[in-house]
Structure formats: C-alpha cells, structure tokens
Motif scaffolding. Sequence first.
Motif, PDB file in Angstrom:
ATOM      1  N   THR A 110       0.822  -1.210   0.000  1.00  0.00           N
ATOM      2  CA  THR A 110       0.000   0.000   0.000  1.00  0.00           C
ATOM      3  C   THR A 110       0.860   1.265   0.000  1.00  0.00           C
ATOM      4  OG1 THR A 110      -1.700  -1.219   1.233  1.00  0.00           O
ATOM      5  CG2 THR A 110      -1.851   1.185   1.230  1.00  0.00           C
ATOM      6  N   LEU A 111       2.012   1.207   0.668  1.00  0.00           N
ATOM      7  CA  LEU A 111       2.870   2.386   0.770  1.00  0.00           C
ATOM      8  C   LEU A 111       3.871   2.501  -0.373  1.00  0.00           C
ATOM      9  CD1 LEU A 111       3.664   2.325   4.593  1.00  0.00           C
ATOM     10  CD2 LEU A 111       2.208   3.974   3.383  1.00  0.00           C
ATOM     11  N   ALA A 112       3.895   1.549  -1.272  1.00  0.00           N
ATOM     12  CA  ALA A 112       4.900   1.562  -2.343  1.00  0.00           C
ATOM     13  C   ALA A 112       4.890   2.866  -3.144  1.00  0.00           C
ATOM     14  CB  ALA A 112       4.696   0.355  -3.257  1.00  0.00           C
ATOM     15  N   PRO A 113       3.737   3.413  -3.556  1.00  0.00           N
ATOM     16  CA  PRO A 113       3.794   4.683  -4.300  1.00  0.00           C
ATOM     17  C   PRO A 113       4.341   5.849  -3.477  1.00  0.00           C
ATOM     18  CG  PRO A 113       1.674   3.583  -4.616  1.00  0.00           C
ATOM     19  CD  PRO A 113       2.363   2.878  -3.506  1.00  0.00           C
ATOM     20  N   SER A 114       4.217   5.758  -2.146  1.00  0.00           N
ATOM     21  CA  SER A 114       4.693   6.851  -1.278  1.00  0.00           C
ATOM     22  C   SER A 114       6.075   6.568  -0.716  1.00  0.00           C
ATOM     23  CB  SER A 114       3.709   7.059  -0.109  1.00  0.00           C
ATOM     24  OG  SER A 114       2.398   7.270  -0.583  1.00  0.00           O
ATOM     25  N   ALA A 115       6.732   5.510  -1.186  1.00  0.00           N
ATOM     26  CA  ALA A 115       8.021   5.109  -0.610  1.00  0.00           C
ATOM     27  C   ALA A 115       9.076   6.206  -0.663  1.00  0.00           C
ATOM     28  CB  ALA A 115       8.518   3.844  -1.308  1.00  0.00           C
ATOM     29  N   PRO A 116       9.211   6.977  -1.763  1.00  0.00           N
ATOM     30  CA  PRO A 116      10.260   8.020  -1.773  1.00  0.00           C
ATOM     31  C   PRO A 116      10.083   9.085  -0.709  1.00  0.00           C
ATOM     32  CG  PRO A 116       9.514   7.539  -4.000  1.00  0.00           C
ATOM     33  CD  PRO A 116       8.570   6.859  -3.076  1.00  0.00           C
ATOM     34  N   HIS A 117       8.880   9.208  -0.156  1.00  0.00           N
ATOM     35  CA  HIS A 117       8.625  10.252   0.842  1.00  0.00           C
ATOM     36  C   HIS A 117       8.688   9.723   2.267  1.00  0.00           C
ATOM     37  CE1 HIS A 117       7.387  12.573  -2.640  1.00  0.00           C
ATOM     38  NE2 HIS A 117       6.452  11.668  -2.919  1.00  0.00           N
ATOM     39  N   LEU A 118       8.957   8.426   2.443  1.00  0.00           N
ATOM     40  CA  LEU A 118       9.039   7.865   3.786  1.00  0.00           C
ATOM     41  C   LEU A 118      10.400   8.196   4.395  1.00  0.00           C
ATOM     42  CD1 LEU A 118       7.435   4.341   3.237  1.00  0.00           C
ATOM     43  CD2 LEU A 118       6.373   6.376   4.234  1.00  0.00           C
ATOM     44  N   PRO A 119      10.472   8.320   5.701  1.00  0.00           N
ATOM     45  CA  PRO A 119      11.756   8.637   6.345  1.00  0.00           C
ATOM     46  C   PRO A 119      12.780   7.534   6.098  1.00  0.00           C
ATOM     47  CG  PRO A 119       9.915   8.952   7.868  1.00  0.00           C
ATOM     48  CD  PRO A 119       9.356   8.279   6.666  1.00  0.00           C
ATOM     49  N   ALA A 120      13.973   7.926   5.710  1.00  0.00           N
ATOM     50  CA  ALA A 120      15.019   6.940   5.433  1.00  0.00           C
ATOM     51  C   ALA A 120      15.428   6.196   6.699  1.00  0.00           C
ATOM     52  CB  ALA A 120      16.225   7.633   4.804  1.00  0.00           C
ATOM     53  N   ASP A 121      15.386   6.883   7.860  1.00  0.00           N
ATOM     54  CA  ASP A 121      15.764   6.219   9.106  1.00  0.00           C
ATOM     55  C   ASP A 121      14.812   5.075   9.437  1.00  0.00           C
ATOM     56  OD1 ASP A 121      17.847   7.970   9.359  1.00  0.00           O
ATOM     57  OD2 ASP A 121      16.794   9.323  10.740  1.00  0.00           O
ATOM     58  N   LEU A 122      13.520   5.273   9.146  1.00  0.00           N
ATOM     59  CA  LEU A 122      12.549   4.209   9.391  1.00  0.00           C
ATOM     60  C   LEU A 122      12.879   2.980   8.555  1.00  0.00           C
ATOM     61  CD1 LEU A 122       9.811   3.027  10.375  1.00  0.00           C
ATOM     62  CD2 LEU A 122       8.754   4.237   8.453  1.00  0.00           C
ATOM     63  N   LEU A 123      13.164   3.198   7.278  1.00  0.00           N
ATOM     64  CA  LEU A 123      13.460   2.075   6.398  1.00  0.00           C
ATOM     65  C   LEU A 123      14.752   1.383   6.818  1.00  0.00           C
ATOM     66  CD1 LEU A 123      12.483   3.684   2.978  1.00  0.00           C
ATOM     67  CD2 LEU A 123      11.080   2.336   4.546  1.00  0.00           C
ATOM     68  N   TRP A 124      15.742   2.171   7.267  1.00  0.00           N
ATOM     69  CA  TRP A 124      17.002   1.565   7.697  1.00  0.00           C
ATOM     70  C   TRP A 124      16.781   0.686   8.939  1.00  0.00           C
ATOM     71  CZ3 TRP A 124      21.555   0.532   5.853  1.00  0.00           C
ATOM     72  CH2 TRP A 124      22.591   0.194   6.734  1.00  0.00           C
ATOM     73  N   ASP A 125      15.953   1.162   9.862  1.00  0.00           N
ATOM     74  CA  ASP A 125      15.646   0.351  11.045  1.00  0.00           C
ATOM     75  C   ASP A 125      14.937  -0.945  10.656  1.00  0.00           C
ATOM     76  OD1 ASP A 125      16.790   2.228  12.684  1.00  0.00           O
ATOM     77  OD2 ASP A 125      14.882   3.234  13.171  1.00  0.00           O
ATOM     78  N   SER A 134      13.990   0.081  -2.051  1.00  0.00           N
ATOM     79  CA  SER A 134      14.361  -0.047  -3.463  1.00  0.00           C
ATOM     80  C   SER A 134      13.640   0.952  -4.348  1.00  0.00           C
ATOM     81  CB  SER A 134      14.057  -1.473  -3.950  1.00  0.00           C
ATOM     82  OG  SER A 134      12.672  -1.756  -3.839  1.00  0.00           O
ATOM     83  N   ARG A 135      12.617   1.629  -3.813  1.00  0.00           N
ATOM     84  CA  ARG A 135      11.895   2.652  -4.570  1.00  0.00           C
ATOM     85  C   ARG A 135      12.420   4.056  -4.276  1.00  0.00           C
ATOM     86  NH1 ARG A 135       6.760   1.597  -6.843  1.00  0.00           N
ATOM     87  NH2 ARG A 135       6.241  -0.624  -6.880  1.00  0.00           N
ATOM     88  N   HIS A 136      13.437   4.144  -3.442  1.00  0.00           N
ATOM     89  CA  HIS A 136      14.050   5.443  -3.152  1.00  0.00           C
ATOM     90  C   HIS A 136      15.023   5.819  -4.264  1.00  0.00           C
ATOM     91  CE1 HIS A 136      13.272   7.406   0.818  1.00  0.00           C
ATOM     92  NE2 HIS A 136      12.537   6.314   0.978  1.00  0.00           N
ATOM     93  N   ASP A 137      15.862   6.802  -3.981  1.00  0.00           N
ATOM     94  CA  ASP A 137      16.867   7.239  -4.944  1.00  0.00           C
ATOM     95  C   ASP A 137      17.905   6.132  -5.130  1.00  0.00           C
ATOM     96  OD1 ASP A 137      19.350   7.933  -2.996  1.00  0.00           O
ATOM     97  OD2 ASP A 137      17.437   8.482  -2.060  1.00  0.00           O
ATOM     98  N   PRO A 138      18.704   6.183  -6.223  1.00  0.00           N
ATOM     99  CA  PRO A 138      19.664   5.108  -6.508  1.00  0.00           C
ATOM    100  C   PRO A 138      20.628   4.822  -5.373  1.00  0.00           C
ATOM    101  CG  PRO A 138      19.420   6.520  -8.428  1.00  0.00           C
ATOM    102  CD  PRO A 138      18.666   7.184  -7.314  1.00  0.00           C
ATOM    103  N   LEU A 139      21.057   5.855  -4.649  1.00  0.00           N
ATOM    104  CA  LEU A 139      22.002   5.647  -3.559  1.00  0.00           C
ATOM    105  C   LEU A 139      21.370   4.812  -2.447  1.00  0.00           C
ATOM    106  CD1 LEU A 139      24.724   6.250  -2.209  1.00  0.00           C
ATOM    107  CD2 LEU A 139      23.706   8.356  -1.290  1.00  0.00           C
ATOM    108  N   THR A 140      20.142   5.160  -2.042  1.00  0.00           N
ATOM    109  CA  THR A 140      19.451   4.407  -0.993  1.00  0.00           C
ATOM    110  C   THR A 140      19.142   2.987  -1.445  1.00  0.00           C
ATOM    111  OG1 THR A 140      18.462   6.468  -0.183  1.00  0.00           O
ATOM    112  CG2 THR A 140      17.446   4.399   0.519  1.00  0.00           C
ATOM    113  N   ALA A 141      18.737   2.856  -2.713  1.00  0.00           N
ATOM    114  CA  ALA A 141      18.403   1.528  -3.221  1.00  0.00           C
ATOM    115  C   ALA A 141      19.628   0.615  -3.230  1.00  0.00           C
ATOM    116  CB  ALA A 141      17.810   1.644  -4.623  1.00  0.00           C
ATOM    117  N   LEU A 142      20.784   1.156  -3.650  1.00  0.00           N
ATOM    118  CA  LEU A 142      22.008   0.341  -3.675  1.00  0.00           C
ATOM    119  C   LEU A 142      22.465  -0.003  -2.262  1.00  0.00           C
ATOM    120  CD1 LEU A 142      24.321  -1.011  -5.124  1.00  0.00           C
ATOM    121  CD2 LEU A 142      25.453   1.208  -5.304  1.00  0.00           C
ATOM    122  N   ARG A 143      22.380   0.967  -1.383  1.00  0.00           N
ATOM    123  CA  ARG A 143      22.769   0.709   0.009  1.00  0.00           C
ATOM    124  C   ARG A 143      21.903  -0.404   0.605  1.00  0.00           C
ATOM    125  NH1 ARG A 143      21.472   4.784   4.997  1.00  0.00           N
ATOM    126  NH2 ARG A 143      22.810   3.848   6.588  1.00  0.00           N
TER     127      ARG A 143
END
Length: 534
Positions: A395-410, A429-438
């Motif tokens: 459900t959140l996939a379309p809004s993934a780029p706007h989610l906090p990166a710290d939340l996803l890292w946790d 994986s739906r964030h920017d290329p740097l976040t997706a690769l990390r």
Amino acid sequence: MNFFLRRQHPPSPSSPGVDVLGRARLAVAGARPGDGDALEELIAALLQVGSAGNLEDSFEALRALTGRPALLLRLDTFVRQELAYSTRPAPSLAEADPVALVLAASQADGRIRERAVRRMLNRPRPELMPFVVLRTSDWVPQVREAACAGLAVLLHENPLLATSATVRTALLINRRRRGAFARGQLLVPLLADSDTALTGRLLTAPEPAVRRFVLDTTAHRLGIRHLAALAESDPDRQVRARAAEAATRQAVWTDQAELLRRLARSRHAEVRITALTGLMRTGSPQNVAQYLDDPSALIRALAREAARRTGTDPLAYYRTAVRAAEPAAGAVAGLAETGSRADGPLLTALLDNPAPQIRVHALRALRSLDVVPVPRVTALLRDGSTAVVKEAATTLAPSAPHLPADLLWDMLTDPQRSAVRRAGYRLSSRHDPLTALRAALVVGGDTHPRLAAQGKTDATTQIRNLAPHPWRTRPIPSLDASPAQAAELLALAEQRRTELTENVLRLLRDALRPGPAPMPGGTVGGGEARKPAA
C-alpha cells in the motif's frame, strides 16, 4: 551403456536388502523424463524384475510404470533410440516375460513391434493395455492397424480393461498426429456402461485428467446426488466445477431448489457460484442476496445484482456491515468495490481491528479507493501479522520516496522478523539510486536465503548499470554520494565480496571515484575522443 547388455548381465540391487521389485519401484519414482541415465537405470531395474521369473512381480513393476504415463511415453522413445544406435540385436520375445514383451513393443524394428503387439492382444492384461494404446499411434501402418483393431475388440469384450493408466495414456497420445483413435475408443465403453461399474471406478482414479474425461463423457447419465457429491468432495477444482455445473443444470430442470441451496453452502467458490446462478435462474434472488459478503468477488457481484432485484441497496448494506463488531472480510472487500473516497474513515477505522484478515482487506480497500492515510499505514509496517506487514508495504509503495530513510534503515536491520526486513527492502528499493544500492548491499548478507539472493542480484544489476557502455542510450544513473556515503558503500561491498564478483566491485569503485564522470563510448567528460590515424 546399452541396456541390452544389462539384460544379459543384470546388475545386483543398488543397495543391500532391496529386492528387485522394490528397486524397480524406486527407479520409477525417481526417474525424470529428461534424464537419460535415470531412464537407463529404470530399464535395467525392469529387466531385472523380468529376469527373476516372477510374473506377478513383473506385472506389479509394469503397474508402477504405467502409473506415470508421461514417463512411459518418454521411455518408449528412449528405448527406440537406444536400439537405433546400437549394433546389438533386440532380446527375443518371451511370453513368460511381460517386461521384455513391452520393451520389445518399443523397438525401432516395426516387425518386432507388430509381433509384440499381437502377443499382448492374445493374452490381454490390464497392465499391458497402456502399451497397446501407445502403438495405436505408431507410424508403421501394420503396427498401428493391429493395435487399433485389437484395442477396439478388447474394449468391446471386456470394458474393465480400460484402467485409469490406459485412459491417461490415451489422453496423452491424443495430442499426436495419429493419436485420436484410442481416446475415441474409450468413449464407447463409457457411453455403453449401463451398470456404471467402469464409470464409478474411473471417477475415483488418482489422475484428475482421467476424472475430467470420464465426467465430461458420462455427466448426462450420472444421478444428481452423485454429481453433487463430486462437486463437494473431489480434490480437483475443474472436476468440482464441471460436476457442479451438471448437477445445477439437472436441479434447474427438475426444480430442486433445496439441492441448489445445499451446493450454495459449499466451501468451494466455483461450486457456490454455479449453484447461485441456478438459484437466480429459478427465480430465487432472495436466496442469492444473502451472499453479499462472500469471500469471492464474482459471487459478491452476482449477489449485488440479486440484491437490486429485491430492493436492497448493496452500498448501504456494506457500510452497515463494516461497522459491526466482527465484520466479514467479504463486506470490507464489497465496500471497496461499491464505495467511494467518502468511505475512507470507515475503512481506516478497520486498521485497528484485532483480526489480521480484516486489517489486510482494509488496506486493500484503502488502496483501491486511493485514500491511503500514510502515517496510519506506516505504523502497520511493524504489525504482528506478516500478512499485514506485506500488505502495508504494498500500500505504501507509491509513497516510498517520501518515507523517512531512518525508518526504512531500522526495518532493514530488524533482528527478529524477516517479514519486516523484506518490507523495508521493498520500500527502500523505490528510493533514490544511492538508498536503493545501500539497501541491496545490506540485505545481501541477510540470514533469510531468498532475501539475501534478491539483494545480491539487485546490487549486481544496479552496479552494472552505473558503468558506461557504447550501446546504452538511456542516461547513466548518478549516485551523488558524499565521501562518507561512498566510503560506506565500499565498506558494505567489501563485506559482500563472497557474493559479488571482483568485476562488480571494480565497477563500483570506478563509479564512486571522484573526478569527471565517464561518458558512453569510453571517453571522459570534457575530453575529446582520439581520432584514428591517417
């Protein structure tokens, strides 16, 4: 190794304490149609059973073989090819050895096949009938005609020779150019089966294809109670659907509404929809309207039509049903199918329902109506139900780029639940290329095998996409990594050295090296390509 050599010197059983019949059964169970070595082992095991001289063991081995008709067809081709490239003569036909007889019926020499077919026809046994069926599609007219004539006579004299293995073999060769005869001949004893002995036996066959064939042929003669029992109990979905259709048709013709209501209570959706359609045809929409909250979307659509005929508003029903203390999942899905964005608050309230199934359907409904409350759904990424976590990530996939990166890292580093890590990786994986690769490099070392394999594959793909190629027309993605971020990526990549190749690591180092970015074709930004010498 040629299997005829094995026949002259039969090998000993592969393991102590396993008799020849047990070895043959193991060979049949373990053989795969595309594995030549396994087929050779199977032939050797069968010949060893035949050489032992016990007729009942030979027929038992043949029953095991014919229980896998697809393997039987492949073995038929394999035997013929083995002899075609061999200088050894075929084994002599021995009536006392049914294994040698059926293998001889697969030889490349048409005269041997014809003699083998005639011997099988002279002493018919149910175990030999699939091999006769095989030869009804033979390319040599003399062999084919003998097998076809013999099959027709034998089925006329003794219909019970048509075992489930015979029927399944006939259905398989029906796809061949000359393979329609056997299937057509099997229709005759089924249509003429006055006492239903053959029909009843084949309707309990383990192969679903056999039961479908028999049901399609004899449904008009089976009793409505028998058809209803098949619709309710058969393990195959297609058999249930066909039996339900035949039973419903008879029930509509004879006005047996009670039987239709019984089938409408079935736990199988394909049976319920057929019975409810029959109730609609008999003019009983009030019985169908009771299924507005059925788990099946097709049944809900039919029930809504029935509700409109009886003056019931389906939308009002769904809005009332989801307010109940224990709403049905079908009611939540029905509200998503008929409601509007104004129903968002009703569905959002269901996210607190204690039943995980209701929360899952509420998330689907919110996504369907495009009224996703992102903060509220984000909280469900840590839900106790794996299904809810997966649905929340979807459900959140379309809004993934706007989610906090710290939340996803946790989430990616959650030490307890792989479902949370999978959801975090899906969103990262739906964030920017740097976040997706990390994220890909992080999950490449995950303890969950499938997640680790996915991370390794994605990291390799993303790193290779950073390299310039002369044939690539799309722009090369830019990581825009700071020195600290580049150092972190390189450290993560070094930790995954065993999963990534040295070439991939080199490409990543080149992509993160400061300086002019490489251009497609091998030139460097700001420079000129070298001109060829005159």
